[in-house]
Design a protein around this motif. Sequence first.
Motif, PDB file in Angstrom:
ATOM      1  N   THR A  72     -30.714  -8.190 -12.864  1.00  0.00           N
ATOM      2  CA  THR A  72     -31.592  -7.567 -11.871  1.00  0.00           C
ATOM      3  C   THR A  72     -31.183  -6.481 -11.124  1.00  0.00           C
ATOM      4  O   THR A  72     -29.846  -5.814 -11.425  1.00  0.00           O
ATOM      5  N   ASP A  73     -32.477  -5.117 -10.211  1.00  0.00           N
ATOM      6  CA  ASP A  73     -31.330  -4.233  -9.315  1.00  0.00           C
ATOM      7  C   ASP A  73     -30.273  -4.774  -8.951  1.00  0.00           C
ATOM      8  O   ASP A  73     -29.271  -3.727  -8.481  1.00  0.00           O
ATOM      9  N   ALA A  74     -29.820  -5.927  -8.267  1.00  0.00           N
ATOM     10  CA  ALA A  74     -28.450  -6.203  -7.844  1.00  0.00           C
ATOM     11  C   ALA A  74     -27.306  -5.844  -8.671  1.00  0.00           C
ATOM     12  O   ALA A  74     -26.741  -5.153  -8.031  1.00  0.00           O
ATOM     13  N   ASP A  75     -27.835  -6.462  -9.986  1.00  0.00           N
ATOM     14  CA  ASP A  75     -26.302  -6.188 -10.518  1.00  0.00           C
ATOM     15  C   ASP A  75     -26.223  -4.784 -10.854  1.00  0.00           C
ATOM     16  O   ASP A  75     -25.534  -4.549 -11.471  1.00  0.00           O
ATOM     17  N   LEU A  76     -27.617  -4.321 -11.597  1.00  0.00           N
ATOM     18  CA  LEU A  76     -27.331  -2.771 -11.449  1.00  0.00           C
ATOM     19  C   LEU A  76     -26.661  -2.283 -10.514  1.00  0.00           C
ATOM     20  O   LEU A  76     -25.692  -1.370 -11.457  1.00  0.00           O
ATOM     21  N   ALA A  77     -27.153  -2.323  -9.631  1.00  0.00           N
ATOM     22  CA  ALA A  77     -25.995  -1.212  -8.554  1.00  0.00           C
ATOM     23  C   ALA A  77     -24.591  -2.265  -8.299  1.00  0.00           C
ATOM     24  O   ALA A  77     -24.060  -1.191  -8.478  1.00  0.00           O
ATOM     25  N   ARG A  78     -24.660  -3.083  -8.593  1.00  0.00           N
ATOM     26  CA  ARG A  78     -22.637  -3.501  -8.194  1.00  0.00           C
ATOM     27  C   ARG A  78     -22.072  -2.552  -9.796  1.00  0.00           C
ATOM     28  O   ARG A  78     -21.095  -3.110  -9.648  1.00  0.00           O
ATOM     29  N   ARG A  80     -22.860  -0.079 -11.696  1.00  0.00           N
ATOM     30  CA  ARG A  80     -23.456   1.437 -11.198  1.00  0.00           C
ATOM     31  C   ARG A  80     -21.696   1.586 -10.114  1.00  0.00           C
ATOM     32  O   ARG A  80     -21.411   2.815 -10.012  1.00  0.00           O
ATOM     33  N   GLY A  81     -21.623   0.908  -9.091  1.00  0.00           N
ATOM     34  CA  GLY A  81     -20.602   0.817  -7.856  1.00  0.00           C
ATOM     35  C   GLY A  81     -19.438   0.739  -8.381  1.00  0.00           C
ATOM     36  O   GLY A  81     -18.439   0.634  -7.677  1.00  0.00           O
ATOM     37  N   ARG A  90     -30.441   1.608 -19.200  1.00  0.00           N
ATOM     38  CA  ARG A  90     -30.963   0.485 -19.299  1.00  0.00           C
ATOM     39  C   ARG A  90     -31.853   0.543 -20.475  1.00  0.00           C
ATOM     40  O   ARG A  90     -31.472   1.531 -20.904  1.00  0.00           O
TER      41      ARG A  90
END
Length: 283
Positions: A72-78, A80-81, A90
């Motif tokens: 998910t985008d949320a996990d992708l942000a995690r 990248r964080g 991706r």
Amino acid sequence: MRARRGALGRFLLSLFVVGGFAVSGTGAAALPHAGAHVAGAAAVESLGIAGTAWIVDESTGTTHVLADSGVTDADLARLRGLGGAVGVERTGGRLRPLLAGGDGVYSSARRCTAGVNVQADSAYYFVTAGHCTDGLPTWYTTSALTTVIGPSTASSFPGDDFGVVRYADTSVPHPGTIGTVDVTGTATAYVGQSVCRRGAVTGVSCGRVTGLNATINYGNGEIVYGLIQTDICSEPGDSGAPLYAGDKVIGILSGGSGSCAAGGVSYYQPIQEALDAHGLSVY
């Protein structure tokens, strides 16, 4: 042989010790980016995000992560964080063990690919993926399940991904070849190496080794370590397919993402570990 990874903490400790030191005849010296190696890979794994694969660039200490279409985008942000020591990209499709129904070798529920034929004394076997043999004791030559090849005698998955099947029916041929290639031994992969994979579904496809010691989180607690990464495509049903260079076997297909229509990435269990674990040799 690496131990089974029921206790991931113990495994990670041993993995990081191996990854963090270069051993020579005069002792061990810390690699310049050992700290980043440990921190980046450990941070990625600690997030527990299914559909990710990662590999460490030993020269820079950077952990490179591939995130499939299910992340998910949320996990992708995690991911990248996690900072500059972790790079995220991706990848098309879903990372999955590559098994399905069709040609190849068959159990009551799965189709896979017989990898390489091996022997121990006078007994003959083939090596395939461990996620194929896991919990499935008998294999056949066709989907009709009429001609028995034999039983699974060993399975290591997750952690590793290799399984061993014994030839119980002497009428089933088991030459020491991969297609028309006469196998003469095994080899260790290196980045940039030209390699080919022969799968029951997709036939022969060739490319290059793009990374070593990759880790994949397939989900449901199924994490596999120490894999060879390539730019070769694969399809469901190719699981267990041999990776080879010339007449030397290098690995056994675990899984990948993408497709042979659009291109993809595939990952392989190093073959020598499976052979050493069970006293087997190619012929």
